[in-house]
Scaffold this motif. Structure first.
Motif, PDB file in Angstrom:
ATOM      1  N   ASN A 144     -27.479  -9.953 -21.370  1.00  0.00           N
ATOM      2  CA  ASN A 144     -26.680 -11.129 -21.046  1.00  0.00           C
ATOM      3  C   ASN A 144     -25.562 -10.740 -20.076  1.00  0.00           C
ATOM      4  OD1 ASN A 144     -25.277 -13.609 -21.178  1.00  0.00           O
ATOM      5  ND2 ASN A 144     -25.914 -13.936 -23.284  1.00  0.00           N
ATOM      6  N   GLY A 145     -24.321 -10.634 -20.557  1.00  0.00           N
ATOM      7  CA  GLY A 145     -23.195 -10.344 -19.697  1.00  0.00           C
ATOM      8  C   GLY A 145     -23.249  -8.942 -19.096  1.00  0.00           C
ATOM      9  N   VAL A 146     -22.698  -8.799 -17.876  1.00  0.00           N
ATOM     10  CA  VAL A 146     -22.697  -7.535 -17.139  1.00  0.00           C
ATOM     11  C   VAL A 146     -21.292  -7.263 -16.621  1.00  0.00           C
ATOM     12  CG1 VAL A 146     -23.607  -6.296 -15.147  1.00  0.00           C
ATOM     13  CG2 VAL A 146     -25.067  -7.882 -16.378  1.00  0.00           C
ATOM     14  N   GLN A 147     -20.843  -6.001 -16.710  1.00  0.00           N
ATOM     15  CA  GLN A 147     -19.522  -5.628 -16.193  1.00  0.00           C
ATOM     16  C   GLN A 147     -19.512  -4.170 -15.751  1.00  0.00           C
ATOM     17  OE1 GLN A 147     -16.668  -7.642 -15.861  1.00  0.00           O
ATOM     18  NE2 GLN A 147     -16.018  -5.887 -14.679  1.00  0.00           N
ATOM     19  N   LEU A 148     -19.167  -3.931 -14.490  1.00  0.00           N
ATOM     20  CA  LEU A 148     -18.952  -2.573 -14.008  1.00  0.00           C
ATOM     21  C   LEU A 148     -17.596  -2.074 -14.470  1.00  0.00           C
ATOM     22  CD1 LEU A 148     -20.344  -3.089 -10.435  1.00  0.00           C
ATOM     23  CD2 LEU A 148     -21.070  -1.214 -11.925  1.00  0.00           C
ATOM     24  N   SER A 149     -17.497  -0.757 -14.692  1.00  0.00           N
ATOM     25  CA  SER A 149     -16.218  -0.163 -15.036  1.00  0.00           C
ATOM     26  C   SER A 149     -15.292  -0.184 -13.824  1.00  0.00           C
ATOM     27  CB  SER A 149     -16.407   1.278 -15.518  1.00  0.00           C
ATOM     28  OG  SER A 149     -16.921   2.090 -14.473  1.00  0.00           O
ATOM     29  N   ARG A 150     -14.006   0.082 -14.073  1.00  0.00           N
ATOM     30  CA  ARG A 150     -13.036   0.043 -12.987  1.00  0.00           C
ATOM     31  C   ARG A 150     -13.385   1.034 -11.867  1.00  0.00           C
ATOM     32  NH1 ARG A 150      -7.866  -1.855 -13.272  1.00  0.00           N
ATOM     33  NH2 ARG A 150      -7.898  -1.733 -15.551  1.00  0.00           N
ATOM     34  N   ASP A 151     -13.814   2.244 -12.260  1.00  0.00           N
ATOM     35  CA  ASP A 151     -14.171   3.237 -11.240  1.00  0.00           C
ATOM     36  C   ASP A 151     -15.648   3.165 -10.842  1.00  0.00           C
ATOM     37  OD1 ASP A 151     -15.493   4.350 -13.364  1.00  0.00           O
ATOM     38  OD2 ASP A 151     -14.310   6.198 -13.421  1.00  0.00           O
ATOM     39  N   GLN A 152     -16.375   2.222 -11.458  1.00  0.00           N
ATOM     40  CA  GLN A 152     -17.759   1.918 -11.104  1.00  0.00           C
ATOM     41  C   GLN A 152     -18.716   3.087 -11.348  1.00  0.00           C
ATOM     42  OE1 GLN A 152     -18.172  -0.303  -7.420  1.00  0.00           O
ATOM     43  NE2 GLN A 152     -17.117  -1.974  -8.441  1.00  0.00           N
ATOM     44  N   THR A 153     -18.383   3.938 -12.296  1.00  0.00           N
ATOM     45  CA  THR A 153     -19.285   5.028 -12.668  1.00  0.00           C
ATOM     46  C   THR A 153     -20.266   4.604 -13.759  1.00  0.00           C
ATOM     47  OG1 THR A 153     -17.677   5.858 -14.261  1.00  0.00           O
ATOM     48  CG2 THR A 153     -17.634   6.825 -12.058  1.00  0.00           C
ATOM     49  N   PHE A 154     -19.979   3.507 -14.441  1.00  0.00           N
ATOM     50  CA  PHE A 154     -20.912   3.016 -15.442  1.00  0.00           C
ATOM     51  C   PHE A 154     -20.876   1.498 -15.483  1.00  0.00           C
ATOM     52  CE2 PHE A 154     -16.975   3.642 -17.876  1.00  0.00           C
ATOM     53  CZ  PHE A 154     -16.881   2.478 -18.623  1.00  0.00           C
ATOM     54  N   ILE A 155     -21.887   0.949 -16.127  1.00  0.00           N
ATOM     55  CA  ILE A 155     -21.995  -0.493 -16.275  1.00  0.00           C
ATOM     56  C   ILE A 155     -22.176  -0.809 -17.757  1.00  0.00           C
ATOM     57  CG2 ILE A 155     -24.515  -0.584 -15.946  1.00  0.00           C
ATOM     58  CD1 ILE A 155     -23.994  -3.123 -14.220  1.00  0.00           C
ATOM     59  N   VAL A 156     -21.547  -1.877 -18.213  1.00  0.00           N
ATOM     60  CA  VAL A 156     -21.675  -2.340 -19.591  1.00  0.00           C
ATOM     61  C   VAL A 156     -22.405  -3.681 -19.578  1.00  0.00           C
ATOM     62  CG1 VAL A 156     -20.419  -3.112 -21.653  1.00  0.00           C
ATOM     63  CG2 VAL A 156     -19.583  -1.153 -20.345  1.00  0.00           C
ATOM     64  N   PHE A 157     -23.365  -3.842 -20.468  1.00  0.00           N
ATOM     65  CA  PHE A 157     -24.046  -5.133 -20.595  1.00  0.00           C
ATOM     66  C   PHE A 157     -24.265  -5.428 -22.076  1.00  0.00           C
ATOM     67  CE2 PHE A 157     -27.353  -1.931 -20.243  1.00  0.00           C
ATOM     68  CZ  PHE A 157     -28.271  -2.283 -21.214  1.00  0.00           C
ATOM     69  N   THR A 158     -24.426  -6.690 -22.376  1.00  0.00           N
ATOM     70  CA  THR A 158     -24.639  -7.093 -23.760  1.00  0.00           C
ATOM     71  C   THR A 158     -26.127  -7.249 -24.049  1.00  0.00           C
ATOM     72  OG1 THR A 158     -24.467  -9.444 -23.211  1.00  0.00           O
ATOM     73  CG2 THR A 158     -22.451  -8.332 -23.911  1.00  0.00           C
ATOM     74  N   GLU A 159     -26.512  -6.889 -25.253  1.00  0.00           N
ATOM     75  CA  GLU A 159     -27.813  -7.255 -25.806  1.00  0.00           C
ATOM     76  C   GLU A 159     -27.537  -8.260 -26.914  1.00  0.00           C
ATOM     77  OE1 GLU A 159     -31.553  -4.439 -25.776  1.00  0.00           O
ATOM     78  OE2 GLU A 159     -29.904  -3.528 -26.852  1.00  0.00           O
ATOM     79  N   THR A 160     -27.765  -9.528 -26.617  1.00  0.00           N
ATOM     80  CA  THR A 160     -27.383 -10.589 -27.542  1.00  0.00           C
ATOM     81  C   THR A 160     -28.133 -10.490 -28.864  1.00  0.00           C
ATOM     82  OG1 THR A 160     -26.851 -12.042 -25.695  1.00  0.00           O
ATOM     83  CG2 THR A 160     -27.227 -13.086 -27.831  1.00  0.00           C
ATOM     84  N   THR A 161     -29.439 -10.254 -28.807  1.00  0.00           N
ATOM     85  CA  THR A 161     -30.237 -10.191 -30.037  1.00  0.00           C
ATOM     86  C   THR A 161     -29.723  -9.105 -30.978  1.00  0.00           C
ATOM     87  OG1 THR A 161     -32.202 -10.974 -28.866  1.00  0.00           O
ATOM     88  CG2 THR A 161     -32.544  -9.892 -31.000  1.00  0.00           C
ATOM     89  N   ASN A 162     -29.362  -7.970 -30.432  1.00  0.00           N
ATOM     90  CA  ASN A 162     -28.909  -6.834 -31.245  1.00  0.00           C
ATOM     91  C   ASN A 162     -27.403  -6.811 -31.466  1.00  0.00           C
ATOM     92  OD1 ASN A 162     -31.540  -5.814 -31.479  1.00  0.00           O
ATOM     93  ND2 ASN A 162     -31.377  -4.731 -29.528  1.00  0.00           N
ATOM     94  N   CYS A 163     -26.701  -7.820 -30.948  1.00  0.00           N
ATOM     95  CA  CYS A 163     -25.248  -7.929 -31.155  1.00  0.00           C
ATOM     96  C   CYS A 163     -24.521  -6.637 -30.771  1.00  0.00           C
ATOM     97  CB  CYS A 163     -24.927  -8.288 -32.600  1.00  0.00           C
ATOM     98  SG  CYS A 163     -25.577  -9.878 -33.107  1.00  0.00           S
ATOM     99  N   ARG A 164     -24.815  -6.135 -29.570  1.00  0.00           N
ATOM    100  CA  ARG A 164     -24.177  -4.887 -29.180  1.00  0.00           C
ATOM    101  C   ARG A 164     -23.908  -4.845 -27.676  1.00  0.00           C
ATOM    102  NH1 ARG A 164     -29.114  -0.466 -29.994  1.00  0.00           N
ATOM    103  NH2 ARG A 164     -30.554  -1.343 -28.441  1.00  0.00           N
ATOM    104  N   LEU A 165     -22.948  -4.008 -27.332  1.00  0.00           N
ATOM    105  CA  LEU A 165     -22.657  -3.691 -25.944  1.00  0.00           C
ATOM    106  C   LEU A 165     -23.310  -2.361 -25.602  1.00  0.00           C
ATOM    107  CD1 LEU A 165     -18.837  -4.507 -25.837  1.00  0.00           C
ATOM    108  CD2 LEU A 165     -20.675  -5.909 -24.935  1.00  0.00           C
ATOM    109  N   MET A 166     -23.969  -2.293 -24.450  1.00  0.00           N
ATOM    110  CA  MET A 166     -24.652  -1.083 -24.014  1.00  0.00           C
ATOM    111  C   MET A 166     -23.959  -0.538 -22.766  1.00  0.00           C
ATOM    112  SD  MET A 166     -27.065  -0.714 -26.218  1.00  0.00           S
ATOM    113  CE  MET A 166     -28.244   0.405 -25.451  1.00  0.00           C
TER     114      MET A 166
END
Length: 296
Positions: free
Chosen positions: A198-220
């Motif tokens: 679902n949601g997507v967000q790059l880190s401030r320094d853009q070395t990693f990306i965070v996204f949600t897995e809605t079904t599993n209720c977690r941030l990856m």
């Protein structure tokens, strides 16, 4: 989650409801480089922009030339099942993100894929609608890397947005994190086998990306660049985690703060949070308003 900090003051519940019955399912909110906004993607297929009290909301962009007021405009009923049979024609913009240098607005639409529209608005231009000959069925959210690449989620290869409950009920996991490269106009799979990304967000320094897995209720967290002594950067905005609360995490995935609305008085379903000039702007895919909250 039982070990998370509690919001004994129910701060989210003390927020303000804004633009009640003026916006319909504003899942994603954005502000341009001049501070104008919010811009919001609506259930009737439009991207709208707030122009101040004197003007109000104006239509900024459409994702398809198929759009017409007669076919697509249903006001407050846009967030009900009455709109579902029209979504595929009218569009459903879910993710919005400005490219700060060009002023272009990139749009992830549930039916029309990844699109872009210029600073003056208008009908958006499709960028990524297919991959490997198959349609991108459920583009959901996006973020823009400093090198120009667009990272975006495709929630399912089997079900579109109208049938999204089947993804949850089946535990279906054909979702993907994709990358569109503007110079080559090509789309690539970054990760697949995801459960309702679902949601997507790059880190401030853009070395990693965070996204949600809605079904599993977690941030990856997915590393784009990594060395042994690198710890990454802090995400630009608070990450939402569930229905009636907003959670703030650091770069290590540690919970810093929770804002709750246990009675659902202000926001029964949080879709996105954006922090702008001392205020949280909170969007929702299911209701006809925006919530705001002074922060910190």
């Amino acid at each position: 989650m039982e070990n998370w900090p509690r919001d004994n003051r129910s701060r989210l519940g003390s927020g303000n409801l804004e633009f009640v019955d003026e916006v319909f399912g504003p899942e994603s909110l954005e502000f341009d480089s001049l501070g104008r906004g919010p811009y919001a993607g609506l259930a009737d297929g439009r991207v709208v922009r707030w122009m101040g009290e004197d003007v109000g909301w104006e239509t900024f962009a459409l994702v398809t030339s198929n759009w017409s007021e007669k076919l697509c405009s249903r006001g407050v009923d846009s967030t009900t099942s009455r709109q579902w049979k029209h979504e595929k024609l009218c569009g459903r913009p879910l993710g919005l993100r400005f490219h700060k240098e060009s002023g272009n607005l990139y749009i992830a639409d549930a039916y029309y894929g990844l699109l872009v529209v210029g600073p003056e608005g208008g009908i958006a231009t499709p960028l990524a609608t297919h991959l490997g000959g198959d349609p991108i069925l459920f583009a959901n959210d996006l973020d823009i890397h400093r090198n120009g690449s667009i990272f975006f989620t495709d929630t399912s290869k089997r079900y579109d947005r109208v049938d999204h409950f089947f993804i949850l009920l089946e535990g279906e996991s054909t979702g993907r994190l994709l990358r569109y490269d503007p110079p080559t106009k090509t789309t690539h799979v970054v990760l697949d086998g995801l459960a309702f990304p679902n949601g997507v967000q790059l880190s401030r320094d853009q070395t990693f990306i965070v996204f949600t897995e809605t079904t599993n209720c977690r941030l990856m967290k997915y590393w784009l660049e990594r060395t042994e002594d690198r710890k990454g950067g802090t995400c630009r905005k608070p990450a939402w985690f569930s229905r009636q609360f907003v959670s703030l995490f650091n770069e290590n995935g540690e919970i810093l703060e929770v804002l709750e609305d246990p009675k659902g008085e202000v926001m029964k379903l949080v879709s996105e949070v954006r922090e702008v000039e001392g205020k949280l702007w909170i969007g929702t895919v299911a209701h006809n308003h925006i919530a705001t909250l002074p922060y910190p």
